[in-house]
Design a protein around this motif. Structure first.
Motif, PDB file in Angstrom:
ATOM      1  N   VAL A 153      -9.419  34.242  35.286  1.00 34.91           N
ATOM      2  CA  VAL A 153      -9.792  34.100  34.042  1.00 34.91           C
ATOM      3  C   VAL A 153      -8.881  33.207  33.012  1.00 34.91           C
ATOM      4  CG1 VAL A 153      -9.684  35.885  31.617  1.00 34.91           C
ATOM      5  CG2 VAL A 153     -10.441  36.689  34.011  1.00 34.91           C
ATOM      6  N   ALA A 154      -7.738  33.003  33.280  1.00 31.68           N
ATOM      7  CA  ALA A 154      -7.111  31.982  32.626  1.00 31.68           C
ATOM      8  C   ALA A 154      -7.566  30.500  32.501  1.00 31.68           C
ATOM      9  CB  ALA A 154      -5.536  31.940  32.847  1.00 31.68           C
ATOM     10  N   THR A 179     -12.367  46.832  37.751  1.00 32.60           N
ATOM     11  CA  THR A 179     -11.145  47.925  37.827  1.00 32.60           C
ATOM     12  C   THR A 179      -9.774  47.006  37.471  1.00 32.60           C
ATOM     13  OG1 THR A 179     -12.653  48.988  39.247  1.00 32.60           O
ATOM     14  CG2 THR A 179     -10.172  49.481  39.506  1.00 32.60           C
ATOM     15  N   THR A 180      -9.678  46.055  38.140  1.00 33.48           N
ATOM     16  CA  THR A 180      -8.376  45.332  38.242  1.00 33.48           C
ATOM     17  C   THR A 180      -8.027  44.784  36.765  1.00 33.48           C
ATOM     18  OG1 THR A 180      -8.853  44.611  40.226  1.00 33.48           O
ATOM     19  CG2 THR A 180      -7.217  43.371  39.190  1.00 33.48           C
ATOM     20  N   LEU A 181      -9.096  44.204  36.034  1.00 29.54           N
ATOM     21  CA  LEU A 181      -8.850  43.809  34.755  1.00 29.54           C
ATOM     22  C   LEU A 181      -8.639  44.860  33.711  1.00 29.54           C
ATOM     23  CD1 LEU A 181     -11.480  40.739  34.654  1.00 29.54           C
ATOM     24  CD2 LEU A 181      -8.928  40.458  34.723  1.00 29.54           C
ATOM     25  N   VAL A 188      -5.555  40.890  28.554  1.00 33.59           N
ATOM     26  CA  VAL A 188      -6.791  40.407  28.522  1.00 33.59           C
ATOM     27  C   VAL A 188      -7.571  41.054  27.602  1.00 33.59           C
ATOM     28  CG1 VAL A 188      -8.738  40.031  30.265  1.00 33.59           C
ATOM     29  CG2 VAL A 188      -6.357  39.830  30.989  1.00 33.59           C
ATOM     30  N   ASP A 189      -8.551  40.367  26.766  1.00 35.31           N
ATOM     31  CA  ASP A 189      -9.256  41.166  25.877  1.00 35.31           C
ATOM     32  C   ASP A 189     -10.454  41.374  26.554  1.00 35.31           C
ATOM     33  OD1 ASP A 189     -10.841  41.680  23.522  1.00 35.31           O
ATOM     34  OD2 ASP A 189     -11.283  39.696  23.077  1.00 35.31           O
ATOM     35  N   ILE A 190     -10.765  42.588  26.713  1.00 34.39           N
ATOM     36  CA  ILE A 190     -12.129  42.907  27.339  1.00 34.39           C
ATOM     37  C   ILE A 190     -13.187  43.564  26.483  1.00 34.39           C
ATOM     38  CG2 ILE A 190     -13.158  44.424  29.310  1.00 34.39           C
ATOM     39  CD1 ILE A 190     -10.343  44.458  30.660  1.00 34.39           C
ATOM     40  N   PRO A 191     -14.130  42.849  25.972  1.00 36.40           N
ATOM     41  CA  PRO A 191     -15.198  43.409  25.182  1.00 36.40           C
ATOM     42  C   PRO A 191     -15.810  44.710  25.481  1.00 36.40           C
ATOM     43  CG  PRO A 191     -15.591  41.159  25.512  1.00 36.40           C
ATOM     44  CD  PRO A 191     -14.662  41.455  26.488  1.00 36.40           C
ATOM     45  N   ILE A 200      -8.027  35.688  27.950  1.00 34.61           N
ATOM     46  CA  ILE A 200      -6.546  36.143  27.836  1.00 34.61           C
ATOM     47  C   ILE A 200      -6.109  36.140  26.303  1.00 34.61           C
ATOM     48  CG2 ILE A 200      -5.922  35.034  29.946  1.00 34.61           C
ATOM     49  CD1 ILE A 200      -5.195  32.502  28.363  1.00 34.61           C
ATOM     50  N   HIS A 201      -5.246  36.919  26.060  1.00 32.82           N
ATOM     51  CA  HIS A 201      -4.857  37.152  24.551  1.00 32.82           C
ATOM     52  C   HIS A 201      -3.981  36.131  24.165  1.00 32.82           C
ATOM     53  CE1 HIS A 201      -6.124  41.206  23.799  1.00 32.82           C
ATOM     54  NE2 HIS A 201      -5.596  41.768  24.835  1.00 32.82           N
ATOM     55  N   HIS A 202      -3.315  35.364  24.976  1.00 32.37           N
ATOM     56  CA  HIS A 202      -2.365  34.383  24.606  1.00 32.37           C
ATOM     57  C   HIS A 202      -2.348  33.173  25.659  1.00 32.37           C
ATOM     58  CE1 HIS A 202       1.550  32.549  23.218  1.00 32.37           C
ATOM     59  NE2 HIS A 202       0.888  32.754  21.968  1.00 32.37           N
ATOM     60  N   SER A 203      -2.086  32.008  25.006  1.00 30.46           N
ATOM     61  CA  SER A 203      -1.928  30.803  26.114  1.00 30.46           C
ATOM     62  C   SER A 203      -0.728  30.976  26.860  1.00 30.46           C
ATOM     63  CB  SER A 203      -2.030  29.387  24.984  1.00 30.46           C
ATOM     64  OG  SER A 203      -0.856  29.703  24.318  1.00 30.46           O
ATOM     65  N   SER A 204       0.105  31.701  26.570  1.00 29.19           N
ATOM     66  CA  SER A 204       1.369  31.740  27.401  1.00 29.19           C
ATOM     67  C   SER A 204       1.033  32.328  28.671  1.00 29.19           C
ATOM     68  CB  SER A 204       2.416  32.600  26.743  1.00 29.19           C
ATOM     69  OG  SER A 204       1.833  33.777  26.483  1.00 29.19           O
TER      70      SER A 204
END
Length: 236
Positions: A153-154, A179-181, A188-191, A200-204
């Protein structure tokens, strides 16, 4: 009236201050005293003011949780201070902690709070969030697969919906992506709408998965890079 510029940044204050000492930049910058609680002073971007603000954020978040789950015992002031110290004066760490504690309705937030309190507060600056990501991965049913899917995802230049990620990876690597995500919702932002991409929520997080050595889970150290996995999947 003087022109005021407000700089919003995730950099350490020391890094910003060093940049401001540049001969070309210094003439353009001046410190502005700020009155706080009736006393003059400079609000530090990397000092005790941040700890106080993070404590306020945590307290408000737990109160909101209590309004939804009356059976949740509110953490003590000492626990709030400890939790704030675990954040290393980084709001992204505090925010991710709270997402981890409260966003999964199938998990007991009290147990997850205790897990966060066990994180050490003696971490090198900038590594706090990596240790937090380690902790989150360790709670997944299959941490190795969770790390792989998170890294995919990243690594995607253009975010994809879960269904397309599964299709891209194939029946092997793409198994159980949803299931994993779902176990990684704190990072992780899952709509709600399945046709929308996950991100991903943040670049880190991208920094974290860019090198397996950033992760303390031994089972991920021998994994192929996400770019290699994506390349192999694309050429199937």
């Amino acid at each position: 009236l003087p022109v005021t510029h407000i700089l919003l940044t995730s950099r350490l204050e020391s890094h910003i201050s060093k940049a401001f000492q540049n001969e070309e930049v210094r003439p353009l910058v001046c410190e502005m005293p700020v009155k706080t609680c009736g006393k003059g002073g400079i609000i530090s971007l990397d000092g005790a003011d941040v700890d106080k603000d993070i404590c306020t954020f945590l307290q408000h978040s737990f109160e909101e949780l209590g309004s939804r789950r009356p059976d949740f015992p509110q953490p003590s002031t000492d626990d709030l201070v400890k939790l704030a110290s675990r954040a290393g004066r980084r709001f992204i760490v505090a925010s991710t902690m709270m997402k981890f504690i409260i966003d999964d309705e199938d998990k007991d937030p009290s147990d997850r709070l205790q897990l966060m309190l066990k994180l050490t507060s003696e971490l090198l600056p900038g590594t706090e969030v990596f240790k937090l990501y380690d902790c989150i991965l360790s709670t997944c049913a299959d941490p190795k697969r969770a790390y792989m899917h998170l890294s995919i995802v990243a690594a995607l230049a253009d975010p994809l919906p879960i269904s397309q990620i599964s299709l891209l990876l194939g029946s092997g690597l793409g198994r159980d992506v949803q299931t994993t995500l779902m176990q990684l919702r704190s990072v992780v932002d899952i709509p709600i709408e399945s046709i929308l991409p996950v991100n991903i929520h943040h670049s880190s997080i991208r920094d974290y998965v860019s090198d397996p050595s950033n992760c303390s889970l031994l089972q991920v150290h021998e994994m192929s890079s996400p770019h290699s996995l994506l390349a192999d999947s694309s050429l199937r």
